[in-house]
Design a protein around this motif. Structure first.
Motif, mmCIF file in Angstrom:
data_model
loop_
_atom_site.group_PDB
_atom_site.id
_atom_site.type_symbol
_atom_site.label_atom_id
_atom_site.label_comp_id
_atom_site.label_asym_id
_atom_site.label_seq_id
_atom_site.Cartn_x
_atom_site.Cartn_y
_atom_site.Cartn_z
ATOM 1 N N LEU A 171 0.871 -1.170 0.000
ATOM 2 C CA LEU A 171 0.000 0.000 0.000
ATOM 3 C C LEU A 171 0.909 1.222 0.000
ATOM 4 O O LEU A 171 1.748 1.371 0.883
ATOM 5 C CB LEU A 171 -0.902 0.002 1.251
ATOM 6 C CG LEU A 171 -1.763 -1.230 1.459
ATOM 7 C CD1 LEU A 171 -2.416 -1.184 2.832
ATOM 8 C CD2 LEU A 171 -2.810 -1.330 0.372
ATOM 9 N N ARG A 172 0.739 2.069 -0.983
ATOM 10 C CA ARG A 172 1.615 3.246 -1.083
ATOM 11 C C ARG A 172 1.132 4.358 -0.155
ATOM 12 O O ARG A 172 -0.057 4.506 0.104
ATOM 13 C CB ARG A 172 1.658 3.739 -2.522
ATOM 14 C CG ARG A 172 2.395 2.795 -3.439
ATOM 15 C CD ARG A 172 2.508 3.354 -4.849
ATOM 16 N NE ARG A 172 1.230 3.367 -5.560
ATOM 17 C CZ ARG A 172 0.719 2.325 -6.188
ATOM 18 N NH1 ARG A 172 1.345 1.189 -6.187
ATOM 19 N NH2 ARG A 172 -0.424 2.423 -6.814
ATOM 20 N N PHE A 213 3.259 -4.598 8.310
ATOM 21 C CA PHE A 213 4.635 -4.517 7.824
ATOM 22 C C PHE A 213 4.817 -3.104 7.278
ATOM 23 O O PHE A 213 3.981 -2.632 6.511
ATOM 24 C CB PHE A 213 4.884 -5.511 6.686
ATOM 25 C CG PHE A 213 4.653 -6.949 7.055
ATOM 26 C CD1 PHE A 213 5.703 -7.763 7.429
ATOM 27 C CD2 PHE A 213 3.378 -7.496 7.009
ATOM 28 C CE1 PHE A 213 5.489 -9.098 7.752
ATOM 29 C CE2 PHE A 213 3.156 -8.823 7.329
ATOM 30 C CZ PHE A 213 4.218 -9.620 7.707
ATOM 31 N N GLU A 214 5.892 -2.435 7.679
ATOM 32 C CA GLU A 214 6.160 -1.077 7.182
ATOM 33 C C GLU A 214 7.567 -1.017 6.595
ATOM 34 O O GLU A 214 8.530 -1.420 7.240
ATOM 35 C CB GLU A 214 6.076 -0.051 8.315
ATOM 36 C CG GLU A 214 4.690 0.223 8.814
ATOM 37 C CD GLU A 214 4.668 1.256 9.933
ATOM 38 O OE1 GLU A 214 3.578 1.773 10.204
ATOM 39 O OE2 GLU A 214 5.730 1.561 10.536
ATOM 40 N N LEU A 240 7.209 4.547 3.791
ATOM 41 C CA LEU A 240 7.039 4.590 2.338
ATOM 42 C C LEU A 240 5.940 3.638 1.864
ATOM 43 O O LEU A 240 5.104 4.005 1.043
ATOM 44 C CB LEU A 240 8.358 4.232 1.648
ATOM 45 C CG LEU A 240 9.548 5.121 1.955
ATOM 46 C CD1 LEU A 240 10.782 4.591 1.254
ATOM 47 C CD2 LEU A 240 9.267 6.553 1.548
ATOM 48 N N LEU A 241 5.981 2.391 2.348
ATOM 49 C CA LEU A 241 5.046 1.370 1.907
ATOM 50 C C LEU A 241 4.579 0.560 3.104
ATOM 51 O O LEU A 241 5.295 0.451 4.101
ATOM 52 C CB LEU A 241 5.717 0.417 0.901
ATOM 53 C CG LEU A 241 6.298 1.043 -0.366
ATOM 54 C CD1 LEU A 241 7.178 0.031 -1.096
ATOM 55 C CD2 LEU A 241 5.188 1.521 -1.270
ATOM 56 N N MET A 242 3.378 -0.019 2.996
ATOM 57 C CA MET A 242 2.837 -0.831 4.089
ATOM 58 C C MET A 242 2.113 -2.039 3.516
ATOM 59 O O MET A 242 1.606 -1.993 2.400
ATOM 60 C CB MET A 242 1.808 -0.045 4.910
ATOM 61 C CG MET A 242 2.375 0.917 5.884
ATOM 62 S SD MET A 242 1.156 1.613 7.010
ATOM 63 C CE MET A 242 -0.392 1.505 6.218
ATOM 64 N N VAL A 243 2.073 -3.092 4.326
ATOM 65 C CA VAL A 243 1.232 -4.250 4.051
ATOM 66 C C VAL A 243 0.500 -4.550 5.355
ATOM 67 O O VAL A 243 1.117 -4.650 6.410
ATOM 68 C CB VAL A 243 2.042 -5.485 3.604
ATOM 69 C CG1 VAL A 243 1.169 -6.729 3.566
ATOM 70 C CG2 VAL A 243 2.676 -5.251 2.248
#
Length: 185
Positions: free
Chosen positions: A80-81, A164-165, A180-183
């Motif tokens: 995920l942005r 998660f980052e 920056l990004l995530m899950v």
């Protein structure tokens, strides 16, 4: 019964008791050595398993990812942005398996980190012993074009991650990290 017979009988009883005590010592010593040998074998086995896991090469990562994706117990999710323009074109995903403590991140078009910074993956575990996130990867390279894989390795067990980052961290102390990004599986 003579004195000689009593003396011989007493010596026989003493020899019997001494040999019985010696056998107990021998049995106890054998048991202790067996337990130590078993513990040593287990320690070497676990040590070997962690070295085998740590020796996954970059060429093996796509295959490891496919293996983890095939396991129904693995967590997976797409990146995920955030609103950070540096990662607006980044795509990819992440897979993590708690039972094997292995994972792989996949990136497409991840730009190289800015000078003086690096990327770091953080795992948040709902069953962890500490409230702090666990580091899963630190890297300073990327593939600004094409597909790129990064292994996830943690120093402590992560049993039930809920987030998660991927952050851009600075080499300079006191500079806050940027998510920056995530899950979120």
């Amino acid at each position: 019964m003579g004195i000689q017979t009593l003396y011989t009988t007493a010596n026989s009883c003493e020899d019997f008791l001494v040999s019985r005590t010696d056998r107990r010592w021998q049995t106890g010593l054998f048991t202790l050595l067996s337990i130590l040998a078993l513990a040593l074998l287990i320690w070497f086995g676990l040590n070997y398993a962690s070295r085998v896991q740590a020796e996954v090469t970059a060429g093996d990562l796509p295959q490891l990812r496919e293996t983890l994706l095939a396991d129904t117990t693995s967590l997976r999710g797409n990146w995920l942005r955030t609103l950070n323009p540096a990662v607006q074109d980044v795509q990819g995903d992440l897979v993590w398996n708690a039972s094997t403590q292995q994972g792989v991140m996949r990136f497409v078009d991840l730009p190289p980190p800015e000078s003086g910074t690096f990327y770091q993956l953080w795992l948040y575990d709902s069953r962890g012993e500490h409230a702090e996130p666990v580091s899963g990867a630190v890297f300073r390279q990327s593939s600004s074009s094409g597909e790129w894989f990064v292994p996830i390795k943690t120093a402590v067990e992560v049993l039930e991650p809920y987030k998660f980052e991927l952050k851009q961290e600075s080499d300079t102390a006191g500079v806050p990290a940027q998510i920056l990004l995530m899950v979120q599986p």
